[in-house]
Design a protein around this motif. Structure first.
Motif, short mmCIF file in Angstrom:
data_model
loop_
_atom_site.label_atom_id
_atom_site.label_comp_id
_atom_site.label_asym_id
_atom_site.label_seq_id
_atom_site.Cartn_x
_atom_site.Cartn_y
_atom_site.Cartn_z
N VAL A 22 0.84 -1.20 0.00
CA VAL A 22 0.00 0.00 0.00
C VAL A 22 0.88 1.25 0.00
N SER A 26 0.78 4.01 -3.01
CA SER A 26 0.37 5.38 -2.68
C SER A 26 1.31 6.44 -3.24
N ARG A 27 2.49 6.04 -3.67
CA ARG A 27 3.45 6.99 -4.24
C ARG A 27 3.10 7.40 -5.67
N LYS A 44 -4.43 1.36 -2.62
CA LYS A 44 -3.87 2.39 -1.74
C LYS A 44 -4.56 2.39 -0.38
N SER A 45 -5.44 1.41 -0.15
CA SER A 45 -6.20 1.31 1.10
C SER A 45 -5.78 0.05 1.87
#
Length: 87
Positions: A22, A26-27, A44-45
């Motif tokens: 994640v 997220s990047r 991303k969660s």
């Protein structure tokens, strides 16, 4: 873009590897989704990923859409292989 992986880690995708995955996802600006057993979550969660209960031998699909999709998919593939999570 999408790619299918088979989870090889004995403990599957539990809290520690999920956090690493994640964090990497997220990047990127692209929308990244993880599909397992006909359920799709935002990669991303952390809660989404953990809710899938992905174990060893599971087949997952990562889908990426956006301006940095190729870079994101390559980075995720490299991470899964480097961490010994999937092939």
């Amino acid at each position: 873009m999408e790619k299918t992986f088979t989870i090889t880690a004995k403990s599957g995708i539990h809290a520690r590897p999920a956090t690493v995955i994640v964090g990497l996802a997220s990047r990127f600006d692209s929308d990244i989704h993880l599909e397992f057993k006909e359920r799709t979550v935002d990669l991303k969660s952390i809660m989404g990923v953990m809710s899938l209960g992905i174990g060893q031998g599971a087949e997952i699909k990562v889908s990426v859409v956006g301006e940095d999709e190729q870079e994101a998919l390559n980075a995720l593939q490299n991470l899964l292989h480097k961490e010994g999570l999937a092939k």
